[in-house]
Scaffold this motif. Structure first.
Motif, short mmCIF file in Angstrom:
data_model
loop_
_atom_site.label_atom_id
_atom_site.label_comp_id
_atom_site.label_asym_id
_atom_site.label_seq_id
_atom_site.Cartn_x
_atom_site.Cartn_y
_atom_site.Cartn_z
N LEU A 157 41.59 24.15 33.61
CA LEU A 157 41.64 25.57 33.98
C LEU A 157 40.74 25.79 35.19
O LEU A 157 39.54 25.50 35.14
N VAL A 158 41.32 26.29 36.29
CA VAL A 158 40.57 26.57 37.51
C VAL A 158 40.29 28.06 37.58
O VAL A 158 41.23 28.87 37.70
N ALA A 159 39.03 28.45 37.49
CA ALA A 159 38.65 29.86 37.64
C ALA A 159 38.54 30.12 39.15
O ALA A 159 37.57 29.71 39.78
N TRP A 160 39.54 30.80 39.70
CA TRP A 160 39.67 30.87 41.15
C TRP A 160 39.33 32.24 41.73
O TRP A 160 39.76 33.28 41.23
N LYS A 161 38.54 32.22 42.79
CA LYS A 161 38.28 33.36 43.66
C LYS A 161 38.05 32.78 45.03
O LYS A 161 37.41 31.72 45.17
N ASN A 162 38.58 33.42 46.06
CA ASN A 162 38.51 32.85 47.41
C ASN A 162 37.10 32.98 47.97
O ASN A 162 36.80 33.86 48.79
N VAL A 183 47.65 21.98 34.86
CA VAL A 183 46.62 22.71 35.60
C VAL A 183 46.99 24.19 35.61
O VAL A 183 48.12 24.56 35.95
N THR A 184 46.04 25.03 35.22
CA THR A 184 46.25 26.47 35.25
C THR A 184 45.25 27.11 36.20
O THR A 184 44.05 26.83 36.11
N VAL A 185 45.74 27.93 37.10
CA VAL A 185 44.89 28.68 38.02
C VAL A 185 44.67 30.07 37.43
O VAL A 185 45.62 30.85 37.27
#
Length: 274
Positions: A157-162, A183-185
């Motif tokens: 699990l990718v905790a994404w913020k730019n 893979v989960t964004v």
């Protein structure tokens, strides 16, 4: 970036075996060298050891015991890493400072979650899971729940913020992402947000051979860190990838709370980069 050198934090604590097991599995997966750093200085002490004299006395005694156990733990390391390339070093001092000095020359560091000592019965003297804030080296933080034989990296699990930190985390995690089954964004946006926050990352990942799914969430108040961990549990993820925020006062106020919460309540391995 490939993982060819793993820095393993070892100490005279009851979770060193799980860290060793994780290092062995990753060393075999990535054909990596393992640099084992055993720090004899205690990580914590009983809350009852109050007063300067009692504290100094406990630290001295615990350090002496750790040195006595070093030979036994080294045998465990040699047995577990048989067939792998590794080194063994014993040091005394600040755990984070010693790890950060060696992390410059590593591709991955492995530490245990410090968290709050169970029931407040112990006082933290050193906090190894602050390492992601002190070095550019990606740090794998293992929670107390992690046991030998547990899967790690099947569903990432990718905790994404730019942000710079999140970008570093994803780039550093590429060997895990490329080897993962799923893979989960995860994106967490404010109410009334428009657009797809995860699209550009997912396109970039696919160009690197990583197919991913998007989990979009809207934050309606509450702690973002709690939301990340809840999503990880609901989705059955066994590895969390996220940026670690700190140092900057503004970033600590805006984003740092999520890092603090995740490190305090972590229930799955987390690969963190600053």
């Amino acid at each position: 970036m490939s993982i060819k050198t793993i820095l393993l934090h070892m100490a005279n604590d009851d979770r060193h075996a799980a860290r060793l097991e994780a290092a062995v599995a990753l060393a075999k997966r990535f054909d990596a060298f393992v640099e084992v750093l055993y720090v004899a200085t205690p990580v914590s002490m009983p809350a009852a050891a109050t007063g300067r004299a009692a504290s100094y006395g406990y630290i001295a005694e615990a350090t002496a015991i750790a040195h006595e156990r070093a030979e036994q733990i080294e045998r465990e390391v040699r047995q577990a890493l048989a067939g792998c390339s590794f080194s063994w070093t014993v040091e005394e001092g600040d755990h984070v400072a010693l790890l950060a000095e060696r992390a410059t020359y590593a591709d991955l560091a492995i530490v245990a979650q410090s968290g709050a000592e169970e029931g407040g019965e112990r006082i933290a003297l050193h906090v190894p899971d602050r390492l992601p804030l002190e070095t550019a080296c990606p740090t794998l933080v293992l929670p107390p729940a992690f046991k030998a034989g547990m899967t790690m990296g099947e569903h990432v699990l990718v905790a994404w913020k730019n942000t710079r930190e999140s970008t570093h985390a994803v780039r550093n995690a590429m060997p895990f992402l490329q080897a993962a089954t799923k893979v989960t964004v995860l994106t967490i946006d404010p109410p009334n947000h428009r657009g797809d926050s995860g699209r550009d990352l997912m396109v970039w990942l696919e160009r690197h051979g990583v197919r991913s799914h998007h989990q979009a969430n809207i934050a309606h108040g509450g702690d973002v860190g709690d939301l990340i961990l809840t999503c990880a549990a609901d989705l059955g993820a066994d590895l969390l990838v996220m940026g670690a925020y700190g140092h900057s006062r503004l970033r600590e106020m805006v984003l740092g709370g999520a890092t603090r919460t995740v490190l305090a309540k972590l229930h799955l391995p987390a690969l963190m980069s600053h």
